[in-house]
Enzyme design. Structure first.
Site, PDB file in Angstrom:
ATOM      1  N   LYS A 182       0.847  -1.206   0.000  1.00 45.09           N
ATOM      2  CA  LYS A 182       0.000   0.000   0.000  1.00 45.09           C
ATOM      3  C   LYS A 182       0.883   1.258   0.000  1.00 45.09           C
ATOM      4  O   LYS A 182       0.599   2.237  -0.698  1.00 45.09           O
ATOM      5  CB  LYS A 182      -0.934  -0.018   1.221  1.00 45.09           C
ATOM      6  CG  LYS A 182      -1.647   1.301   1.536  1.00 45.09           C
ATOM      7  CD  LYS A 182      -2.620   1.707   0.444  1.00 45.09           C
ATOM      8  CE  LYS A 182      -3.571   2.825   0.767  1.00 45.09           C
ATOM      9  NZ  LYS A 182      -3.105   4.087   1.262  1.00 45.09           N
ATOM     10  N   GLU A 189       1.534   6.679  -6.805  1.00 42.86           N
ATOM     11  CA  GLU A 189       0.505   7.718  -7.019  1.00 42.86           C
ATOM     12  C   GLU A 189       1.148   9.120  -6.996  1.00 42.86           C
ATOM     13  O   GLU A 189       0.813   9.977  -7.817  1.00 42.86           O
ATOM     14  CB  GLU A 189      -0.552   7.583  -5.913  1.00 42.86           C
ATOM     15  CG  GLU A 189      -1.658   8.614  -5.959  1.00 42.86           C
ATOM     16  CD  GLU A 189      -2.593   8.455  -4.759  1.00 42.86           C
ATOM     17  OE1 GLU A 189      -3.094   7.345  -4.525  1.00 42.86           O
ATOM     18  OE2 GLU A 189      -2.804   9.458  -4.046  1.00 42.86           O
TER      19      GLU A 189
HETATM   20  P1  NBP Z   1      -7.719  10.195  10.504  1.00 43.40           P
HETATM   21  O1  NBP Z   1      -6.433   9.642  10.024  1.00 43.40           O
HETATM   22  O2  NBP Z   1      -7.933  11.650  10.430  1.00 43.40           O
HETATM   23  O3  NBP Z   1      -7.926   9.724  12.027  1.00 43.40           O
HETATM   24  C1  NBP Z   1      -9.050  10.120  12.756  1.00 43.40           C
HETATM   25  C2  NBP Z   1      -9.566   8.985  13.589  1.00 43.40           C
HETATM   26  O4  NBP Z   1      -8.554   8.530  14.502  1.00 43.40           O
HETATM   27  C3  NBP Z   1     -10.739   9.455  14.463  1.00 43.40           C
HETATM   28  O5  NBP Z   1     -11.657   8.419  14.572  1.00 43.40           O
HETATM   29  C4  NBP Z   1     -10.033   9.747  15.791  1.00 43.40           C
HETATM   30  O6  NBP Z   1     -10.899   9.731  16.887  1.00 43.40           O
HETATM   31  C5  NBP Z   1      -9.084   8.595  15.833  1.00 43.40           C
HETATM   32  N1  NBP Z   1      -8.011   8.752  16.831  1.00 43.40           N
HETATM   33  C6  NBP Z   1      -6.981   9.614  16.911  1.00 43.40           C
HETATM   34 BR1  NBP Z   1      -6.668  10.979  15.736  1.00 43.40          BR
HETATM   35  N2  NBP Z   1      -6.201   9.440  17.977  1.00 43.40           N
HETATM   36  C7  NBP Z   1      -6.757   8.410  18.637  1.00 43.40           C
HETATM   37  C8  NBP Z   1      -6.407   7.736  19.815  1.00 43.40           C
HETATM   38  N3  NBP Z   1      -5.329   8.069  20.523  1.00 43.40           N
HETATM   39  N4  NBP Z   1      -7.207   6.732  20.233  1.00 43.40           N
HETATM   40  C9  NBP Z   1      -8.301   6.370  19.517  1.00 43.40           C
HETATM   41  N5  NBP Z   1      -8.673   6.962  18.355  1.00 43.40           N
HETATM   42  C10 NBP Z   1      -7.905   7.972  17.920  1.00 43.40           C
HETATM   43  O7  NBP Z   1      -8.951   9.460   9.794  1.00 43.40           O
HETATM   44  P2  NBP Z   1      -9.174   9.041   8.263  1.00 43.40           P
HETATM   45  O8  NBP Z   1      -8.756  10.121   7.325  1.00 43.40           O
HETATM   46  O9  NBP Z   1     -10.547   8.503   8.213  1.00 43.40           O
HETATM   47  O10 NBP Z   1      -8.152   7.828   8.057  1.00 43.40           O
HETATM   48  C11 NBP Z   1      -8.187   6.655   8.845  1.00 43.40           C
HETATM   49  C12 NBP Z   1      -6.981   5.801   8.483  1.00 43.40           C
HETATM   50  O11 NBP Z   1      -7.074   5.435   7.104  1.00 43.40           O
HETATM   51  C13 NBP Z   1      -5.648   6.505   8.638  1.00 43.40           C
HETATM   52  O12 NBP Z   1      -4.672   5.610   9.064  1.00 43.40           O
HETATM   53  C14 NBP Z   1      -5.344   7.005   7.250  1.00 43.40           C
HETATM   54  O13 NBP Z   1      -3.961   7.176   7.021  1.00 43.40           O
HETATM   55  C15 NBP Z   1      -5.902   5.873   6.400  1.00 43.40           C
HETATM   56  N6  NBP Z   1      -6.310   6.251   5.038  1.00 43.40           N
HETATM   57  C16 NBP Z   1      -6.888   7.434   4.798  1.00 43.40           C
HETATM   58  C17 NBP Z   1      -7.282   7.755   3.507  1.00 43.40           C
HETATM   59  C18 NBP Z   1      -7.976   9.067   3.212  1.00 43.40           C
HETATM   60  O14 NBP Z   1      -8.203   9.344   2.033  1.00 43.40           O
HETATM   61  N7  NBP Z   1      -8.339   9.861   4.223  1.00 43.40           N
HETATM   62  C19 NBP Z   1      -7.084   6.852   2.476  1.00 43.40           C
HETATM   63  C20 NBP Z   1      -6.521   5.626   2.761  1.00 43.40           C
HETATM   64  C21 NBP Z   1      -6.134   5.337   4.052  1.00 43.40           C
HETATM   65  P3  NBP Z   1     -11.597  11.089  17.421  1.00 43.40           P
HETATM   66  O15 NBP Z   1     -12.826  11.261  16.602  1.00 43.40           O
HETATM   67  O16 NBP Z   1     -11.871  10.792  18.826  1.00 43.40           O
HETATM   68  O17 NBP Z   1     -10.592  12.192  17.243  1.00 43.40           O
END
Ligand code: NBP
Length: 468
Positions: A182, A189
């Site tokens: 990945k 990309e």
């Molecule tokens: P984020 O990467 O922005 O993470 C936000 C989430 O992590 C929220 O649910 C937040 O909870 C939780 N979180 C954090 Br920050 N610290 C925490 C902790 N200490 N304990 C428990 N929960 C915690 O979210 P995303 O953009 O949806 O991406 C999720 C994953 O998927 C990431 O690893 C990202 O790299 C990957 N990803 C993202 C994309 C994209 O396009 N965005 C694409 C592919 C993969 P809260 O609500 O309580 O703050």
């Protein structure tokens, strides 16, 4: 008593909430949970008509899922993932399967696989690609970890993944293999996007293309060998009028690109494994340089371009740029695939490069017609040293390298930066050169550090007293 859920999803930000909806739409009852409880409440309220079970706290979350549990984590990679794993561990039981769908560092995934195996919990590191839309409608899923655990979630992954000539998911390999692949996909990309950006600037600055012409050009390109999601959305971007005023939106957007680090990781790992990925590294560098906007504005008034470029015929030049982009794309993918191949060798992952290219065909940002050609190339010869040596690719390069040379030369003479295009060309030229100037490098190393050298004509290791 309420029926226990088929699967649990922890982390309801952009990716998690969409993936939960995807799972639900395929018939799964999903328990959801988020660190901030109000996010879970809001989610449950918004989708109250769907089969979600909202839970507060890790114990309630875990206990709401049927055993052996399948739990997907979609939280910020790094410490948050460890924090959630640590919080979940006391409630997990023998045979449960924890799936990390975040963009984890592959060495962290290996550590987590080993750690959880000690308590009989299976850990799968699944790279999930496709952003928000992919998560909702069908992403590309790259799972790594214990194969016996993957077999228990394979059907679920196949149901929620994109489907192009079959589900865009398959077992990648042990421990961190899924997250590694990945990560490299993300690096590819970066390179794809940078190559397109350079073609855009070259067409604009050297041949005077305007957004409407660019839209028409890219629309045409999307009918042929470059047909891909990125070319398709770029066409739409060029057509998009500025909602705040005159002209096109693309011209009003600040030229400073961000990054989340997976391109940098790819470049770092490549250096560690000894595999050159200069086009991916150039794409990361180009984004970093773009962030020095203030310095660039000052420098633009001080440093002369001293360009030498004559009038270019727009149609002819666009055709050259098309071919140059295609050649550079082949070379850039060759670098990424070589990196995956070497990781497979060094970590004993036994990765199948043909299958990997095939599962990027849907649900992911780099989806493209071209991936089918890569699959065929590795099916014909799984052990090929470099993708450029596959018959099909060699022929395509032969046809298109002259255009890459022309576009890079014109861009250099015209003062247009083409870091990714130029590194692709140089990689190609280095790789096809039986002789490189590193004989001189070896002589210098021996001169100043007695590092020794080998000769072309006599076996053995030599040192010379260079100073007479
Ligand atoms: P984020 O990467 O922005 O993470 C936000 C989430 O992590 C929220 O649910 C937040 O909870 C939780 N979180 C954090 Br920050 N610290 C925490 C902790 N200490 N304990 C428990 N929960 C915690 O979210 P995303 O953009 O949806 O991406 C999720 C994953 O998927 C990431 O690893 C990202 O790299 C990957 N990803 C993202 C994309 C994209 O396009 N965005 C694409 C592919 C993969 P809260 O609500 O309580 O703050």
């Amino acid at each position: 008593m309420q029926k226990k859920s088929d699967v649990g999803l922890y982390g309801l930000a952009v990716m998690g909430s969409n993936l939960a909806r995807n799972l639900e739409s395929r018939g799964y009852q999903v328990s959801v949970c988020n660190r901030t409880a109000s996010v879970t409440e809001q989610f449950i309220e918004e989708f109250s008509n769907l089969k979600f079970v909202g839970t507060e706290g890790l114990q309630e979350f875990v206990q709401s899922i049927q055993q052996p549990r399948k739990i997907i984590l979609m939280v910020k990679a790094g410490e948050p993932t460890d924090a959630v794993i640590q919080g979940l561990t006391p409630f997990l039981e023998l045979g449960d399967i924890l799936i990390d769908g975040g963009n984890a560092w592959f060495k962290d995934t290996k550590r987590r696989v080993d750690l959880l195996a000690k308590i009989g919990v299976n850990f799968i590191g699944a790279g999930i690609s496709g952003g928000e839309t992919g998560a909702l409608n069908g992403p590309s899923i790259m799972p790594g970890g214990p194969k016996h655990a993957w077999e228990k979630v394979a059907e679920m992954f196949s149901k929620i993944a994109a489907n192009v000539d079959g589900p865009c998911t398959n077992y990648i390999g042990p421990d961190g293999a899924g997250h590694f692949v990945k990560m490299v996909r993300n690096g590819i990309e970066y390179a794809d996007m940078q190559l397109i950006a350079e073609c855009y600037q070259t067409l604009t600055d050297l041949a005077g293309f305007k957004p409407e012409q660019l839209a028409k050009t890219f629309e045409k390109w999307n009918q042929g060998v470059l047909s891909s999601f990125l070319i398709e959305i770029t066409t739409e971007i060029f057509k998009f009028k500025d909602p705040e005023g005159e002209g096109f939106l693309v011209d009003k957007i600040l030229d400073r690109a961000g990054q989340k680090g997976t391109g940098q990781w790819t470049s770092e790992v490549a250096l560690e494994l000894g595999i050159p990925v200069p086009t991916i590294a150039a794409a990361v560098t180009a984004r970093t340089l773009s962030s020095f906007k203030d310095q660039r504005v000052v420098a633009s008034k001080i440093l002369p371009a001293l360009t030498q470029i004559t009038d270019l015929d727009q149609d002819k030049f666009a055709a050259e740029v098309h071919n140059a982009l295609y050649a550079a794309k082949i070379i850039s993918y060759a670098q990424g695939m070589a990196l995956i191949q070497e990781a497979s060798n060094q970590y004993h992952w036994d990765l199948k490069l043909d299958e990997i290219a095939a599962l990027w065909k849907g649900g992911c940002i780099i989806r493209a017609k071209f991936l089918g050609d890569i699959t065929k190339a590795y099916q014909a010869n799984p052990n090929i040293a470099n993708l450029m040596l596959a018959d099909f690719m060699t022929k395509e390069l032969e046809k298109n390298i002259p255009s890459l040379r022309k576009v890079v030369s014109d861009a250099c003479l015209g003062g247009v930066p083409v870091m990714a295009l130029a590194t692709a060309l140089s990689y190609y030229d280095c790789y096809r050169s039986a002789n490189l100037p590193q004989n001189l490098t070896q002589a210098q190393r021996d001169f100043f550090g007695a590092h020794t050298y080998q000769r072309k004509d006599i076996e053995g290791t030599f040192h010379t007293e260079w100073e007479k």
